[in-house]
Scaffold this active site. Sequence first.
Site, PDB file in Angstrom:
ATOM      1  N   THR A  85       0.871  -1.186   0.000  1.00  0.00           N
ATOM      2  CA  THR A  85       0.000   0.000   0.000  1.00  0.00           C
ATOM      3  C   THR A  85       0.901   1.226   0.000  1.00  0.00           C
ATOM      4  O   THR A  85       1.062   1.885   1.030  1.00  0.00           O
ATOM      5  CB  THR A  85      -0.916   0.017   1.248  1.00  0.00           C
ATOM      6  OG1 THR A  85      -0.105  -0.185   2.428  1.00  0.00           O
ATOM      7  CG2 THR A  85      -1.960  -1.064   1.194  1.00  0.00           C
ATOM      8  N   CYS A 267       7.834   1.592   5.074  1.00  0.00           N
ATOM      9  CA  CYS A 267       6.731   1.603   6.046  1.00  0.00           C
ATOM     10  C   CYS A 267       6.601   2.915   6.809  1.00  0.00           C
ATOM     11  O   CYS A 267       5.628   3.633   6.628  1.00  0.00           O
ATOM     12  CB  CYS A 267       6.881   0.448   7.023  1.00  0.00           C
ATOM     13  SG  CYS A 267       6.618  -1.131   6.222  1.00  0.00           S
ATOM     14  N   LYS A 330      18.225   0.659   5.719  1.00  0.00           N
ATOM     15  CA  LYS A 330      18.792   0.207   6.993  1.00  0.00           C
ATOM     16  C   LYS A 330      19.650  -1.008   6.700  1.00  0.00           C
ATOM     17  O   LYS A 330      19.538  -1.609   5.620  1.00  0.00           O
ATOM     18  CB  LYS A 330      17.686  -0.113   7.992  1.00  0.00           C
ATOM     19  CG  LYS A 330      16.844  -1.335   7.644  1.00  0.00           C
ATOM     20  CD  LYS A 330      15.933  -1.640   8.819  1.00  0.00           C
ATOM     21  CE  LYS A 330      15.300  -2.996   8.669  1.00  0.00           C
ATOM     22  NZ  LYS A 330      14.389  -3.308   9.764  1.00  0.00           N
TER      23      LYS A 330
END
Length: 440
Positions: A85, A267, A330
């Site tokens: 999404t 996210c 990351k």
Amino acid sequence: MRISVIGCGYLGAVHAASMARLGHQVVGIDTDAAKVDSLARGEAPFYEPGLPELLRETLSTGRLIFTTEIAAAGDAQVHFLCVGTPQKRGEYAADLRYVDAAVDALLPHLAPGSLVAGKSTVPVGTARRLAALVAEAEPDAMLAWNPEFLREGYAVKDTLHPDRLVYGVPDGAGSDAGLRAEALLDEVYAGPLAEHTPKVVTDYTTAELVKVAANSFLATKISFINAMAELCEATGADVTQLADAIGHDARIGRKFLNAGLGFGGGCLPKDIRAFMARAGELGVDQALAFLRQVDAINMRRRVRMVDLAREVCGGSIVDRNVAVLGAAFKPDSDDIRDSPALNVAAQMQLQGAHVLVTDPAAMANAEKAWPDLSYAPTAQAAAAGADVVLLLTEWQEYRDLDPTAFGQVVAGKRIIDGRNVLDPAAWRAAGWTYRALGRP
Ligand code: UDX
């Protein structure tokens, strides 16, 4: 159980293999044929520690298959929706086109008694809307919302041994439909439940909110410490010691208080923005006004990094050679979505520096998304002749660099530790100018 997993990206591929590991019969479905082929061969299409081994192990049992054919879901008792999404282009809101397409494709194949379990992060209210579509297509099928909290880099462990399970069930916990959905999910998660994983059974909207609330809290924690880093920079204090000291308070805790270049990835940034957009639609935008600051503090760290590099280079980065260590958002991931490191590299290149980027895992993705940047295969190659080195993603191999040996390859021993992971004393002792965000 017979399970289908629709969408085989970072979330779905790990979920499918993990469900097979828990003993279920799983079909993973994705519209991307190349991804399906690679997964079916036991090759993870992205970097995730432990996933290739898990894929090979579960494929060899015959309990896991991958296909592009949605009809293969027809047999399943539980269908997990694991599609992305992303943020809409030019807007804060989430783009639900993949969720809607997955549900549309699945509806004709729903069997009586089956359960659709949403895992994707969606705006609050989505589950209720999708539940109506499910009921219309198959009155004896149900929908639940079962958010996923896995971290990239630890995705296999987080899926097999989650720290909690959240079920948003029809009509809420304890209702007839709710109990039926709960029983199906309990059967799916029998393994983790046997390890006493905490379980929260609730309604759709609470389950949807749990996910975005958790990510908003984490983003806020990071931006809080980065705001403190700004204060430290203005006063000469040390944000890493500050974080250690406040982190000893069990109510605060030291986790997610690492100051530096801030958060990125697929996210946190888009989830807090979609949450703000949804709050606006619901008429409660003031409740989340603080997330604007969280986002702004986070984005300011990237600009500060470029400014610090300029300062260290004597006031200008034009024609300076800059080594950027890290491209992934990351360590232990090849994900470059909203990567702070690449954002800084691109800003510096635009401002006239000669930038060489390196990363142990994310180079292919970075080159595809940022073809105008230049790349080097190793830290040493990126740093050859560099006027300044920027450590922007804290891969272990960069944390382990030997300042003396590394000092031989650069033109000027200047390093900026964008993640506060190096030992300043050791680098300074080896003759380096060491600077960091939030430290003197
Ligand atoms: C996050 C959530 O942790 C996970 O629960 C959710 O399901 C998805 O989003 P992920 O995106 O994999 O997971 O990364 P995470 O480990 O949370 O790190 C997010 C970003 O924050 C990274 O860019 C990381 O470098 C940064 N970060 C993290 C900090 O800057 N400081 C910290 O102290 C911790």
